[in-house]
Design an enzyme around this catalytic site. Structure first.
Site, mmCIF file in Angstrom:
data_model
loop_
_atom_site.group_PDB
_atom_site.id
_atom_site.type_symbol
_atom_site.label_atom_id
_atom_site.label_comp_id
_atom_site.label_asym_id
_atom_site.label_seq_id
_atom_site.Cartn_x
_atom_site.Cartn_y
_atom_site.Cartn_z
ATOM 1 N N CYS A 106 80.628 88.650 19.162
ATOM 2 C CA CYS A 106 79.199 88.448 19.424
ATOM 3 C C CYS A 106 78.659 89.598 20.265
ATOM 4 C CB CYS A 106 78.986 87.102 20.122
ATOM 5 S SG CYS A 106 77.305 86.455 19.961
ATOM 6 N N CYS A 165 76.121 78.442 14.101
ATOM 7 C CA CYS A 165 75.310 79.284 14.995
ATOM 8 C C CYS A 165 73.851 79.245 14.561
ATOM 9 C CB CYS A 165 75.827 80.718 14.981
ATOM 10 S SG CYS A 165 74.825 81.874 15.951
ATOM 11 N N GLU A 184 88.306 91.493 37.513
ATOM 12 C CA GLU A 184 86.985 90.924 37.278
ATOM 13 C C GLU A 184 85.884 91.768 37.913
ATOM 14 O OE1 GLU A 184 85.850 88.350 35.434
ATOM 15 O OE2 GLU A 184 87.875 88.251 34.615
#
Length: 364
Positions: free
Chosen positions: A200, A216, A45
């Protein structure tokens, strides 16, 4: 909590659509998906912050081979950590992770804490990163809002304003909290990140393949490119520096350690000067017998908040009376395992190529 925008779907329906798409098209074989320990997820991460997965994978694998557990990272010299980070950028991430490992050993008995507040309090770990570590390594319910998730939620709900503004970010956190399920937390968290990374996308969103294309709001109005709104930008300021490439009679190059914070903090770099007059003054004091060679062409290194115009200046000296604790000679033919900024590493590699061959490769 700020007022939440109207959800595009009930939470259960949103979760079902997303997980069905993830099961068919998501990423299931990333290196940190095997042996999904809190430590491995944490390292991944941190590396993934502002860095693409394809870039991170080889760095992650080398890092885990060298530092397989928290204790090995905590016990390592900072130079060894920064060496494995060289080229990945945003070096404060590595320094913070090294410090956090020490805190984990001294204050958490060597175990990465799985409580949100304790985890987010560690150096370099914020609310979203802590949530990702918890959700992916323990299956406890925790909410994330990284850049990919912000972009997806902003477009799906046509959220006005720059997501970095507290009021806008508060609305996005409310949406993220609403949609996060109580089951399949690791898969859901990875699915939300994959949705932003694979479909996206920032530049070219792949709307036809998106599981939410029919609901959307940005897509409904043909305004995918308008969301999310960009941060108000000013022209990047330009800084200049002269880098001294000083070689001794053995061909070694003089390096100096950068201050612990700031630009390239803690890394080894070439001596830097504001201008050539300052460089000559330093040489007059420290290496009066040095001979300057023809300057190499200038180049630009772009940071997130400024542009650095670099002027490399080669020079030769037989020897120096004293190098000092903050400086060292670097052998380009047998390089040490130390942390180097990417442009410094490139300059050193070019010097090494020049020394080991009859022809010198063209710069940049």
């Amino acid at each position: 909590m700020r007022e939440m925008p109207t959800p595009i779907l009930p939470a259960e329906v949103f979760q079902q659509r997303l997980l069905a798409w993830f099961d068919a098209h998501g990423r299931h074989d990333l290196p940190w998906h095997t042996q999904r320990t809190p430590y491995r997820v944490w390292v991944s991460e941190i590396m993934l912050q502002q860095t693409q997965v394809t870039t991170v994978i080889p760095y992650f694998e080398r890092f885990m081979s060298r530092f397989p557990e928290v204790n090995s990272l905590a016990e390592a010299e900072q130079d060894a950590v920064l060496h494995l980070w060289t080229g990945l950028g945003y070096y404060a991430r590595a320094r913070h992770m090294h410090r956090a490992a020490g805190v984990i050993m001294s204050e958490h008995d060597g175990e990465v804490p799985m409580e949100l507040e304790a985890l987010a309090a560690l150096p370099g770990i914020g609310r979203s990163t802590a949530g990702a570590i918890i959700a992916q390594s323990s299956e406890k319910r925790a909410v994330i809002l990284d850049g990919n998730v912000k972009r997806s939620l902003t477009r799906l709900h046509a959220v006005e304003g720059w997501p970095g503004r507290p009021v806008v970010e508060g609305r996005l956190w409310a949406l993220a909290e609403y949609y996060t399920p109580h089951y399949r937390l690791a898969d859901y968290t990875q699915a939300m990140m994959d949705l932003g990374a694979l479909l996206c996308r920032r530049g070219k969103p792949d709307c036809p393949r998106c599981p939410f294309h029919d609901v959307c709001l940005a897509h409904a109005h043909g305004e995918e490119r308008r969301f999310p709104e960009s941060r108000p930008r000013k022209p990047l300021p330009i800084r200049t520096t002269v880098m001294l490439l000083l070689q001794d009679a053995q061909g070694r190059v003089l390096l100096e350690r950068r201050p612990p914070s700031g630009l390239w903090g803690g890394l080894w770099s070439l001596p830097q000067f504001d201008d050539r007059a300052a460089l000559r003054s330093w040489l007059d004091t420290n290496a009066p017998s040095a001979e300057l060679e023809a300057p190499w062409p200038d180049f630009t290194h772009v940071f997130s908040h400024f542009r650095l115009e670099v002027s490399p200046q080669p020079a030769r000296v037989e020897a120096l009376d004293s190098v000092g604790e903050a400086r060292r000679w670097f052998d380009t033919q047998a390089p040490d395992s130390i942390g180097l900024a990417a442009p410094v590493k490139a300059l050193l590699e070019r010097i090494g190529s020049c020394e080991s061959s009859t022809s010198c490769p063209a710069p940049w």
